[in-house]
Design a protein around this motif. Sequence first.
Motif, PDB file in Angstrom:
ATOM      1  N   ARG A 254      24.957 115.664  23.142  1.00 34.92           N
ATOM      2  CA  ARG A 254      25.112 116.661  22.092  1.00 34.92           C
ATOM      3  C   ARG A 254      24.018 117.724  22.058  1.00 34.92           C
ATOM      4  NH1 ARG A 254      28.915 115.790  18.226  1.00 34.92           N
ATOM      5  NH2 ARG A 254      30.144 113.902  18.477  1.00 34.92           N
ATOM      6  N   LYS A 255      22.808 117.380  22.508  1.00 34.01           N
ATOM      7  CA  LYS A 255      21.702 118.336  22.412  1.00 34.01           C
ATOM      8  C   LYS A 255      21.108 118.714  23.766  1.00 34.01           C
ATOM      9  CE  LYS A 255      20.207 117.009  17.748  1.00 34.01           C
ATOM     10  NZ  LYS A 255      19.062 116.500  16.938  1.00 34.01           N
ATOM     11  N   ASN A 256      21.084 117.757  24.690  1.00 32.72           N
ATOM     12  CA  ASN A 256      20.442 117.985  25.984  1.00 32.72           C
ATOM     13  C   ASN A 256      21.353 117.609  27.149  1.00 32.72           C
ATOM     14  OD1 ASN A 256      17.815 118.564  24.672  1.00 32.72           O
ATOM     15  ND2 ASN A 256      17.884 116.378  24.157  1.00 32.72           N
ATOM     16  N   PRO A 257      22.566 118.117  27.188  1.00 36.80           N
ATOM     17  CA  PRO A 257      23.470 117.738  28.279  1.00 36.80           C
ATOM     18  C   PRO A 257      23.058 118.404  29.590  1.00 36.80           C
ATOM     19  CG  PRO A 257      24.459 119.482  26.983  1.00 36.80           C
ATOM     20  CD  PRO A 257      23.176 119.100  26.276  1.00 36.80           C
ATOM     21  N   ILE A 258      23.373 117.755  30.694  1.00 34.62           N
ATOM     22  CA  ILE A 258      23.183 118.379  32.001  1.00 34.62           C
ATOM     23  C   ILE A 258      24.482 118.302  32.781  1.00 34.62           C
ATOM     24  CG2 ILE A 258      20.728 117.786  32.055  1.00 34.62           C
ATOM     25  CD1 ILE A 258      21.410 115.685  34.209  1.00 34.62           C
ATOM     26  N   GLY A 259      24.589 119.184  33.763  1.00 35.55           N
ATOM     27  CA  GLY A 259      25.720 119.175  34.673  1.00 35.55           C
ATOM     28  C   GLY A 259      25.229 119.595  36.033  1.00 35.55           C
ATOM     29  N   PHE A 260      26.166 120.031  36.891  1.00 39.93           N
ATOM     30  CA  PHE A 260      25.753 120.586  38.180  1.00 39.93           C
ATOM     31  C   PHE A 260      26.370 121.968  38.375  1.00 39.93           C
ATOM     32  CE2 PHE A 260      29.601 118.196  39.054  1.00 39.93           C
ATOM     33  CZ  PHE A 260      30.292 118.938  40.010  1.00 39.93           C
ATOM     34  N   GLY A 261      26.716 122.612  37.241  1.00 41.54           N
ATOM     35  CA  GLY A 261      27.307 123.939  37.271  1.00 41.54           C
ATOM     36  C   GLY A 261      26.275 125.035  37.425  1.00 41.54           C
ATOM     37  N   PRO A 262      26.688 126.291  37.359  1.00 39.30           N
ATOM     38  CA  PRO A 262      25.807 127.423  37.681  1.00 39.30           C
ATOM     39  C   PRO A 262      24.697 127.677  36.669  1.00 39.30           C
ATOM     40  CG  PRO A 262      27.929 128.204  36.905  1.00 39.30           C
ATOM     41  CD  PRO A 262      28.066 126.733  37.097  1.00 39.30           C
ATOM     42  N   TYR A 263      24.890 127.242  35.431  1.00 32.98           N
ATOM     43  CA  TYR A 263      23.892 127.478  34.403  1.00 32.98           C
ATOM     44  C   TYR A 263      23.519 126.164  33.724  1.00 32.98           C
ATOM     45  CZ  TYR A 263      25.008 132.300  35.272  1.00 32.98           C
ATOM     46  OH  TYR A 263      25.186 133.498  35.902  1.00 32.98           O
ATOM     47  N   LYS A 264      22.280 126.043  33.339  1.00 31.67           N
ATOM     48  CA  LYS A 264      21.816 124.845  32.650  1.00 31.67           C
ATOM     49  C   LYS A 264      21.533 125.182  31.186  1.00 31.67           C
ATOM     50  CE  LYS A 264      17.144 125.505  34.553  1.00 31.67           C
ATOM     51  NZ  LYS A 264      16.071 124.887  35.363  1.00 31.67           N
ATOM     52  N   VAL A 265      21.714 124.194  30.357  1.00 30.81           N
ATOM     53  CA  VAL A 265      21.515 124.380  28.915  1.00 30.81           C
ATOM     54  C   VAL A 265      20.022 124.457  28.617  1.00 30.81           C
ATOM     55  CG1 VAL A 265      21.842 123.366  26.642  1.00 30.81           C
ATOM     56  CG2 VAL A 265      23.672 123.213  28.349  1.00 30.81           C
ATOM     57  N   ALA A 266      19.605 125.575  28.029  1.00 32.72           N
ATOM     58  CA  ALA A 266      18.196 125.749  27.658  1.00 32.72           C
ATOM     59  C   ALA A 266      17.967 125.449  26.186  1.00 32.72           C
ATOM     60  CB  ALA A 266      17.737 127.170  27.974  1.00 32.72           C
ATOM     61  N   LYS A 267      18.928 125.841  25.343  1.00 36.92           N
ATOM     62  CA  LYS A 267      18.766 125.625  23.911  1.00 36.92           C
ATOM     63  C   LYS A 267      20.131 125.639  23.237  1.00 36.92           C
ATOM     64  CE  LYS A 267      16.578 127.601  19.758  1.00 36.92           C
ATOM     65  NZ  LYS A 267      15.754 128.724  19.222  1.00 36.92           N
ATOM     66  N   ILE A 268      20.314 124.715  22.325  1.00 41.36           N
ATOM     67  CA  ILE A 268      21.547 124.654  21.538  1.00 41.36           C
ATOM     68  C   ILE A 268      21.205 124.779  20.061  1.00 41.36           C
ATOM     69  CG2 ILE A 268      23.490 123.216  20.805  1.00 41.36           C
ATOM     70  CD1 ILE A 268      23.519 121.917  23.520  1.00 41.36           C
ATOM     71  N   VAL A 269      21.844 125.705  19.403  1.00 40.54           N
ATOM     72  CA  VAL A 269      21.849 125.730  17.945  1.00 40.54           C
ATOM     73  C   VAL A 269      23.172 125.096  17.554  1.00 40.54           C
ATOM     74  CG1 VAL A 269      21.784 127.128  15.860  1.00 40.54           C
ATOM     75  CG2 VAL A 269      20.455 127.828  17.873  1.00 40.54           C
ATOM     76  N   PRO A 270      23.153 123.848  17.084  1.00 44.18           N
ATOM     77  CA  PRO A 270      24.388 123.081  16.906  1.00 44.18           C
ATOM     78  C   PRO A 270      25.492 123.859  16.198  1.00 44.18           C
ATOM     79  CG  PRO A 270      22.501 121.686  16.476  1.00 44.18           C
ATOM     80  CD  PRO A 270      21.969 123.086  16.636  1.00 44.18           C
ATOM     81  N   GLY A 271      26.642 123.914  16.864  1.00 42.97           N
ATOM     82  CA  GLY A 271      27.812 124.555  16.286  1.00 42.97           C
ATOM     83  C   GLY A 271      27.816 126.058  16.332  1.00 42.97           C
ATOM     84  N   GLU A 272      26.661 126.683  16.700  1.00 37.93           N
ATOM     85  CA  GLU A 272      26.551 128.132  16.578  1.00 37.93           C
ATOM     86  C   GLU A 272      26.366 128.863  17.908  1.00 37.93           C
ATOM     87  OE1 GLU A 272      23.548 129.239  13.803  1.00 37.93           O
ATOM     88  OE2 GLU A 272      24.281 127.910  12.232  1.00 37.93           O
ATOM     89  N   SER A 273      25.453 128.376  18.768  1.00 36.87           N
ATOM     90  CA  SER A 273      25.171 129.124  19.994  1.00 36.87           C
ATOM     91  C   SER A 273      24.537 128.222  21.039  1.00 36.87           C
ATOM     92  CB  SER A 273      24.237 130.309  19.699  1.00 36.87           C
ATOM     93  OG  SER A 273      22.965 129.848  19.289  1.00 36.87           O
ATOM     94  N   VAL A 274      24.618 128.692  22.286  1.00 41.85           N
ATOM     95  CA  VAL A 274      23.980 128.000  23.399  1.00 41.85           C
ATOM     96  C   VAL A 274      23.328 129.055  24.286  1.00 41.85           C
ATOM     97  CG1 VAL A 274      24.257 126.430  25.358  1.00 41.85           C
ATOM     98  CG2 VAL A 274      25.768 126.207  23.369  1.00 41.85           C
TER      99      VAL A 274
END
Length: 609
Positions: A254-274
């Motif tokens: 929910r907060k720190n997911p990872i994948g192997f796609g082109p972009y990595k999650v740097a910051k999540i504002v829950p429900g609002e933005s990534v």
Amino acid sequence: MAKKQFMLLASLLLVLSVFLAACTGKDDKEESSETKPEDNEKETEQVDEDVSEEEGSELSFPTEVSNKAEPIEDGEMTVALVSDSPFEGTLNRVFYTKGPDYDVIQYFDESLFAYDGDYQITNDGAAEYEISDDKKTITITIRDGVKWHDGEPVKASDLLYAYQLLGHPDYDGSRYDFMIENVEGMPEYHEGKTKEISGIEVSEDEKTISITFTEATPSVLSGIWAVPVPRHHVGDVMNGEITMEELTSSDKIRKNPIGFGPYKVAKIVPGESVLFERFDDYWRGKPALKTLVLKVVNSASIMEALKKGDIDLAEFPADQYLNAKELDNIEILGDLDLAFTYIGFKLGKWDDEKKENVMDPNMKMADKKLRQAMWYAMDNETIGKELYHGLRFPATSLIIPVFETFHDKTLETPSYDPEKAKALLDEAGYKDIDGDGFREDPEGNEFIVNFASMSGGETAEPIAKFYIQNWEEVGIKVELVDGRLHEINSFYDMVRADDPKIDIFQGAFGTGSDPDPSGLYARNSPFNTFRFVSEKNDQLLADGVSEKAFDQEYRKKVYDEWQAMMAEEVPLAPTVYRYYLVAANERVVNYSIEPGSENARPWKWAVSE
């Protein structure tokens, strides 16, 4: 059209014109049903920019931006997730259910396979495959250099882990479908009789995995699960490191997911933005953008945000089309959507112990003539033409037109015919005994149908009221559950829980890329929230994915019969098919929704000066 209905439509259109002038309005949301391919590919043609407002199936749009300028080397892009509700935040393909969560996932995670324009897997993805002569075993080999965002290699055992989660006895998600159950040894594993899945083998070097199916099926090419889960990151359910319940609510999803796609999650504002940052070690090569921001934008605000240039890309609602055409700083792209809207009829309940749907003959909507009558009473053509500018058009079959081979264009299904609806109701014994304009049930009792529908912009309520008026014109009294529309998350929670307040409901399905409909309508599918089951349905769904179904003519014959059966039984009435529309700022380059195009992949997207 009866005078009362005409007056409602006129007032509805007057209200809508005010909504559009104020730049408001929003389509209904969809609940996504299956894993979508990395490339949401469809056959389409690139034509001139304008769009005809004739019959929906004849509409066409450009599918690629015209800007061919040199992109900025380290550009930044802002993409809108147009929604009047926050995204739920279940950011893992095994567990998510709603479309907005997929809109987040697609940027940081992907399938091991690429897909062609017919939604068939190819060897152009992060893995290659071979299928055995008996068509029961697929061997998947992961390319060198495919890495998770933390630098760890993507392993064959990570794909095994996805299957272990999907088939786990404690899995309460919605994706334990035919293609998962068909894995050799999966039923025994799912029932807790064994800790191993006998049909899956992983090589010692962790590069290759072979999956053997109990039955050969053509769905191996369009419906196979090929999205791994990073066991080392999320935790291992198999050794007791974490429970399934803990996993689904964990920060690693929910907060720190990872994948192997082109972009990595740097910051999540829950429900609002990534905030996404470029993944320099992406297996296809360095992505074009340095950062990408995905943020929820209210449907009432999206046109203003596009006009100001605050948003570079946005899939926007069809009821905003006329407003979008007025903006001179965007291009509009569009194509047929892998989705449709429907009215569902509650016919039973979900048996959580047996993990299957069970019909109840005592349900209010049990009489199929009643359901057929309600379908005949719905004026879907007016909804599509007047409210959506021809961008939605009457749906007939539960297999959507995108699947050209299997969609039965010749199928005769109910279209707007109030007199036919009245005749069917009379035959079924629903008659107005007390003269108040509304029909009583066959036993002479007051008959009220409780209707649940989603909120979402300013057109949702007028559309719900329009359908209520359609049904009133044939003598059926329909009332909104709790006297109001419900927010998407609470709506689907009620529907899935078989809330006794609900008799019928308006929803939408994202169909996924496999023409096999069993993921939505099978006896054991949680997405079958109508709770419709029959032996004939079981048999036809099984036949459609059987070894014989490798013969396309045979498979088409099966699906033609299935579509006709569902049109007769009406557990749900499809209302409209739809186009999806994307607004691209004029500075966007290397962007396409055209199937097969490299520019349809997020790693190619860029912006110019």
